[in-house]
Design a protein around this motif. Structure first.
Motif, PDB file in Angstrom:
ATOM      1  N   SER A 476       0.833  -1.199   0.000  1.00 41.26           N
ATOM      2  CA  SER A 476       0.000   0.000   0.000  1.00 41.26           C
ATOM      3  C   SER A 476       0.870   1.253   0.000  1.00 41.26           C
ATOM      4  CB  SER A 476      -0.913   0.027   1.236  1.00 41.26           C
ATOM      5  OG  SER A 476      -1.778  -1.088   1.242  1.00 41.26           O
ATOM      6  N   ASP A 477       0.378   2.286  -0.663  1.00 36.43           N
ATOM      7  CA  ASP A 477       1.069   3.577  -0.616  1.00 36.43           C
ATOM      8  C   ASP A 477       0.744   4.312   0.681  1.00 36.43           C
ATOM      9  OD1 ASP A 477       2.382   3.949  -3.378  1.00 36.43           O
ATOM     10  OD2 ASP A 477       0.358   3.295  -3.875  1.00 36.43           O
ATOM     11  N   GLY A 478      -0.425   4.050   1.194  1.00 33.92           N
ATOM     12  CA  GLY A 478      -0.820   4.674   2.448  1.00 33.92           C
ATOM     13  C   GLY A 478      -1.766   3.771   3.207  1.00 33.92           C
ATOM     14  N   VAL A 479      -1.707   3.840   4.543  1.00 31.96           N
ATOM     15  CA  VAL A 479      -2.637   3.088   5.392  1.00 31.96           C
ATOM     16  C   VAL A 479      -3.255   4.088   6.369  1.00 31.96           C
ATOM     17  CG1 VAL A 479      -2.967   1.197   7.013  1.00 31.96           C
ATOM     18  CG2 VAL A 479      -1.246   0.986   5.198  1.00 31.96           C
ATOM     19  N   TRP A 480      -4.575   4.219   6.309  1.00 31.63           N
ATOM     20  CA  TRP A 480      -5.297   5.125   7.192  1.00 31.63           C
ATOM     21  C   TRP A 480      -6.201   4.309   8.109  1.00 31.63           C
ATOM     22  CZ3 TRP A 480      -7.519   9.020   3.027  1.00 31.63           C
ATOM     23  CH2 TRP A 480      -6.437   9.608   2.329  1.00 31.63           C
ATOM     24  N   ALA A 481      -6.162   4.622   9.390  1.00 28.58           N
ATOM     25  CA  ALA A 481      -7.001   3.914  10.365  1.00 28.58           C
ATOM     26  C   ALA A 481      -8.035   4.865  10.954  1.00 28.58           C
ATOM     27  CB  ALA A 481      -6.133   3.323  11.473  1.00 28.58           C
ATOM     28  N   LEU A 482      -9.249   4.358  11.156  1.00 26.45           N
ATOM     29  CA  LEU A 482     -10.314   5.103  11.800  1.00 26.45           C
ATOM     30  C   LEU A 482     -10.548   4.493  13.177  1.00 26.45           C
ATOM     31  CD1 LEU A 482     -10.681   5.691   8.720  1.00 26.45           C
ATOM     32  CD2 LEU A 482     -13.146   5.818   9.142  1.00 26.45           C
ATOM     33  N   GLU A 483     -10.493   5.316  14.203  1.00 31.54           N
ATOM     34  CA  GLU A 483     -10.632   4.838  15.579  1.00 31.54           C
ATOM     35  C   GLU A 483     -11.825   5.538  16.231  1.00 31.54           C
ATOM     36  OE1 GLU A 483      -5.743   4.497  15.981  1.00 31.54           O
ATOM     37  OE2 GLU A 483      -6.852   6.079  17.022  1.00 31.54           O
ATOM     38  N   ARG A 484     -12.716   4.740  16.878  1.00 34.71           N
ATOM     39  CA  ARG A 484     -13.903   5.325  17.532  1.00 34.71           C
ATOM     40  C   ARG A 484     -14.296   4.466  18.711  1.00 34.71           C
ATOM     41  NH1 ARG A 484     -19.819   5.395  16.816  1.00 34.71           N
ATOM     42  NH2 ARG A 484     -19.721   3.853  15.148  1.00 34.71           N
ATOM     43  N   ASN A 485     -14.583   5.092  19.820  1.00 33.44           N
ATOM     44  CA  ASN A 485     -15.033   4.390  21.016  1.00 33.44           C
ATOM     45  C   ASN A 485     -16.554   4.282  20.989  1.00 33.44           C
ATOM     46  OD1 ASN A 485     -15.471   3.269  23.486  1.00 33.44           O
ATOM     47  ND2 ASN A 485     -14.549   4.925  24.680  1.00 33.44           N
ATOM     48  N   GLN A 486     -17.046   3.191  20.478  1.00 32.75           N
ATOM     49  CA  GLN A 486     -18.486   3.010  20.323  1.00 32.75           C
ATOM     50  C   GLN A 486     -19.200   2.743  21.644  1.00 32.75           C
ATOM     51  OE1 GLN A 486     -19.521   0.569  16.729  1.00 32.75           O
ATOM     52  NE2 GLN A 486     -17.302   0.223  16.672  1.00 32.75           N
ATOM     53  N   GLN A 487     -18.436   2.440  22.689  1.00 39.43           N
ATOM     54  CA  GLN A 487     -19.038   2.149  23.985  1.00 39.43           C
ATOM     55  C   GLN A 487     -18.984   3.341  24.942  1.00 39.43           C
ATOM     56  OE1 GLN A 487     -20.603  -0.723  24.203  1.00 39.43           O
ATOM     57  NE2 GLN A 487     -19.859  -1.139  22.116  1.00 39.43           N
TER      58      GLN A 487
END
Length: 546
Positions: A476-487
């Motif tokens: 991959s040229d880039g790796v983006w992560a999405l983080e969210r506290n659903q609790q």
């Protein structure tokens, strides 16, 4: 025929010495003279036995006939020089290309029938057709078939070495290897195979066999030499011999060839801006075609909403063409999702949140623009179909970006039991597609479970959390992560998405790329600020701005 003094001019042909299209005259005694460059060649061809000896189960030339091939523009003199006959076999008319050894014995024959089927008799021994006529020389031209061999020889007045491989393109490599010593006796070996895919693959197969710099590649304007002759482009064959280029693998590029590429790539470097004014834009400089960006997050974090909003932004606002392979939903759901982003209404939940007129306007502005191409999987997730579909979107539909949501499902369509190996295979093919077609790829990937548990809610994601193999991050040229506290108890924290750049090949930037908040009223992600503990402690859900 023309009469010049006491000699008869039998033909005007292109000159192989200067490249003139018709200045060389071929006289009745076999010698040639070019009125453009004054090149003169005597008729010193080795005499060919009229009825050569035979070996094996070949048909004796004594039982065959010499004659011209009018449908191919080949003269009887050319056929006689090479030992190309006409006759009958199995009560069928046929043409016989004789393979002759150094003693003049016919050791094999390629038999060609009117329906273009072939039969081989005797033993060709990985020998070139016409090889017995030449021992050494400056140049030799090698064609894919016997008719093309006769063609190239005749165009050059039957004065220069020309041969062909015995069994078409597939026999090229083995014949080159078997006749290595003989080929090395020529200063230049010019390959003039057919200009189709099979012919060019055969060119690649013989590269690297001969000593460096000896092999040259001839390029024709039509499929093969005989087609050039029949279409009145005989001079193009001579030009192809003279202009043949020393072989260089397609993957090898000299730096002095790159100016045009480097002088026109400013837009590619700048990239296409993201729909949010957050650090992610500054750290990545947007998206670029030809790149593969991996987007990852835990289940329910908002990956699909994220890429859907990217698709709407680029398709509607930037007027780019977007391909969408949304494997977890049908195309009706994807279509409504795009229209929902455009209208700011959750149309997937309630179509009647807007009027019929507004609904049609939203359709015209999004789907009706023709900027969105969908993959209708009908429940089938065969990986081969996915690759073909992405290639089609990139080439036939001219898509600028293609979204694959998500790769985990795509891997399940591969006939490979090992998920890690399957990931390697699919990522390699996706990477190649991006490089080959120049399309930008946005690929969603799930996270793996650690010790049987999903990644910590709202916790920092690392490359080690990617589900599958290391190919996900490596290719991959880039790796983006999405983080969210659903609790989270606080609604603002629960709806806040933190963007983390795990890899950024273009700029080298990694780290927190900003925050987005989900606004359930508009079904959109909007730029937001980081929440502090004080914000949460003092928060009032009625005052939440999203």
């Amino acid at each position: 025929m023309e009469q010049t003094d006491s000699q008869i001019v039998e033909a005007h042909v292109p000159c192989p010495d200067c490249g003139s299209s018709d200045a060389m005259c071929v006289y009745d005694d076999g010698h040639t003279f070019c009125f453009s460059c004054d090149a003169h060649h005597q008729n010193d061809d080795p005499p060919a036995p009229a009825k050569p000896a035979v070996k094996g189960n070949v048909v004796a030339p004594a039982n065959l006939n010499l004659g011209a091939l009018p449908a191919r523009g080949i003269t009887e003199a050319t056929c006689k020089r090479y030992g190309y006959y006409k006759g009958f076999l199995h009560d069928r008319p046929a043409q016989f290309a004789c393979y002759i050894d150094e003693t003049g014995t016919v050791i094999g024959q390629k038999v060609r029938y009117p329906d273009k089927t072939f039969e081989t008799r005797g033993d060709l021994k990985h020998r070139f057709f016409g090889q017995h006529l030449f021992a050494t020389g400056k140049k030799i031209v090698i064609t894919e078939g016997e008719i093309d061999c006769l063609t190239v020889s005749q165009i050059q007045g039957n004065k220069y070495p020309v041969v062909s491989v015995p069994n078409g393109a597939k026999s090229a490599k083995r014949t080159f290897e078997a006749q290595y010593d003989w080929l090395e006796g020529f200063d230049e070996v010019i390959v003039m195979f057919d200009m189709d895919k099979v012919g060019q693959e055969a060119v690649e197969s013989v590269c690297g066999i001969l000593s460096p710099g000896k092999l040259k590649i001839a390029t024709l304007p039509l499929k093969d030499p005989n087609e050039c002759l029949m279409q009145g482009q005989a001079s193009a064959v001579v030009a192809a011999v003279w202009n043949a280029k020393t072989y260089k693998p397609a993957c090898i590029v000299n730096g002095d060839e790159l100016w045009e590429t480097l002088s026109t790539d400013q837009e590619e470097e700048q990239g296409y801006p993201l729909p949010w004014d957050i650090d992610l834009q500054k750290m990545t400089l947007g998206l670029r075609k030809g790149e593969l960006i991996l987007i990852t997050a835990g289940t329910g974090t908002g990956k699909t909403t994220f890429v859907r909003q990217l698709a709407h932004h680029y398709g509607v606002n930037q007027k780019l063409k977007i391909g969408m392979l949304m494997l977890e939903e049908n195309i009706k759901r994807t279509a409504k999702g795009l229209m929902a982003i455009h209208t700011g209404k959750r149309l997937a939940l309630n179509r009647h949140l807007i009027t019929d007129e507004e609904y049609k306007d939203a359709f015209d502005a999004t789907l009706g623009s023709g900027h969105f191409i969908f993959y209708n999987h009908f429940g089938s997730l065969e990986s081969e179909d996915l690759i073909k579909s992405i290639r089609y979107m990139a080439t036939a539909e001219q898509c600028d970006f293609v979204i694959l949501d998500h790769i985990t499902i795509a891997i399940s369509g591969l006939d490979i039991d090992n998920e890690r190996k399957a990931t390697d295979v699919l990522m390699t093919r996706l990477r190649s597609l991006a490089e080959e077609t120049g399309v930008g790829l946005l690929v969603i990937s799930h996270l793996k479970r650690v010790d049987g548990q999903p990644a910590e809610e709202g916790g920092a994601i690392s490359l080690s959390h990617l589900r599958g193999s290391q190919a996900l991050s490596h290719l991959s040229d880039g790796v983006w992560a999405l983080e969210r506290n659903q609790q989270a108890d606080d609604l603002r924290e629960k709806n806040l998405v933190r963007l983390r750049i795990l890899k950024g090949r273009f700029t080298g930037e990694t780290g927190i790329g900003g925050y987005l908040a989900y606004d359930k009223e508009t079904d959109r992600l909007i730029a937001a600020e980081k929440l502090t503990k004080k914000d949460i402690d003092l928060g009032n859900e009625d005052d939440i701005p999203f």
